[in-house]
Design a protein around this motif. Structure first.
Motif, PDB file in Angstrom:
ATOM      1  N   CYS A  56      33.248  37.345  38.861  1.00  0.00           N
ATOM      2  CA  CYS A  56      31.929  37.157  38.249  1.00  0.00           C
ATOM      3  C   CYS A  56      31.915  35.823  37.500  1.00  0.00           C
ATOM      4  O   CYS A  56      32.848  35.509  36.771  1.00  0.00           O
ATOM      5  N   CYS A  59      31.820  36.747  33.458  1.00  0.00           N
ATOM      6  CA  CYS A  59      32.905  37.441  32.746  1.00  0.00           C
ATOM      7  C   CYS A  59      34.244  37.449  33.482  1.00  0.00           C
ATOM      8  O   CYS A  59      35.271  37.737  32.887  1.00  0.00           O
ATOM      9  N   ASN A  61      34.962  39.502  35.998  1.00  0.00           N
ATOM     10  CA  ASN A  61      35.175  40.813  36.614  1.00  0.00           C
ATOM     11  C   ASN A  61      35.040  40.700  38.141  1.00  0.00           C
ATOM     12  O   ASN A  61      34.490  39.734  38.651  1.00  0.00           O
ATOM     13  N   CYS A  68      28.660  40.269  38.128  1.00  0.00           N
ATOM     14  CA  CYS A  68      29.084  41.666  38.324  1.00  0.00           C
ATOM     15  C   CYS A  68      28.018  42.635  37.813  1.00  0.00           C
ATOM     16  O   CYS A  68      27.101  42.246  37.092  1.00  0.00           O
ATOM     17  N   CYS A  71      27.542  42.681  33.933  1.00  0.00           N
ATOM     18  CA  CYS A  71      26.773  41.557  33.375  1.00  0.00           C
ATOM     19  C   CYS A  71      25.288  41.684  33.722  1.00  0.00           C
ATOM     20  O   CYS A  71      24.425  41.244  32.971  1.00  0.00           O
TER      21      CYS A  71
HETATM   22 ZN   LIG Z   1      30.443  39.887  34.843  1.00  0.00          ZN
END
Ligand SMILES: [Zn+2]
Length: 195
Positions: A56, A59, A61, A68, A71
């Motif tokens: 992502c 973040c 992820n 993601c 988010c």
């Molecule tokens: Zn994210």
């Protein structure tokens, strides 16, 4: 001795963590017993995940898009960011169904032994995320020297208006966050201590 292709398949399975000779052999023989369509599905699943899953942009992820699900979820609390060393830790924390904030993946922890410096980690991106809305950072690191070092570094970098908290004691010393049992992790999350 096994035919070459079978031997190779066994070696491939041995690349997986916790898979030794015997288990690899069992998996490889199981593949031979599967329908060809099933094996194809398996192989395509591996490739598909590898090719389509990325990090992502916000973040870090796992995601199959730019951002993601966490988010993109407007319901989640933007004022709390839980900082983890790897995206695997997000999965462990999400399983608890307790945390409703956002995440940030550092991609490791500062380690002088392994020559991992702050610049090698996703720290700048985290600092950029700290706008007025962010009130708390939860540092969810394993209780290791690397975890302590990284926490100390971050606490010096982050503005005082942001509260920094640590997971409470109770996690196995030197252990991996993702291997902690759910109750222990949940308790250490809820009893987190402000730094
Ligand atoms: Zn994210």
């Amino acid at each position: 001795m096994y035919p070459l292709e079978l031997q190779k398949l066994i070696e491939l399975f041995k690349k997986l963590p916790g898979v030794g000779n015997k288990t690899a052999e069992r998996y490889a023989l199981l593949v031979l017993e599967m329908e060809e369509a099933e094996v194809e599905e398996f192989a395509e699943g591996l490739l598909d995940a590898k090719r389509k899953i990325t990090e992502c942009e916000i973040c870090g992820n796992y995601t199959n898009g730019k951002h993601c699900d966490i988010c993109l979820d407007a319901q989640r609390d933007e004022s709390v960011i839980c900082v983890v060393s790897s995206a695997r830790d997000i999965l462990a924390i999400e399983k608890l169904n307790s945390f409703q904030g956002r995440y940030h993946v550092l991609g490791g922890l500062i380690s002088t032994v392994n020559n991992v410096m702050p610049n090698d980690l996703n720290i700048d991106k985290l600092l950029l995320r700290l706008n007025d809305e962010v009130k708390e950072l939860i540092l969810a690191f394993s209780p290791t020297l690397e975890g302590e070092t990284t926490a100390l570094y971050l606490s010096k970098k982050v503005d005082e208006s942001v509260v920094i908290s640590h997971l409470a004691q109770g996690l196995p010393m030197g252990g991996q966050l993702e291997y902690a049992d759910e109750m222990t992790l949940l308790r250490s999350f809820e009893n987190r201590k402000k730094v």
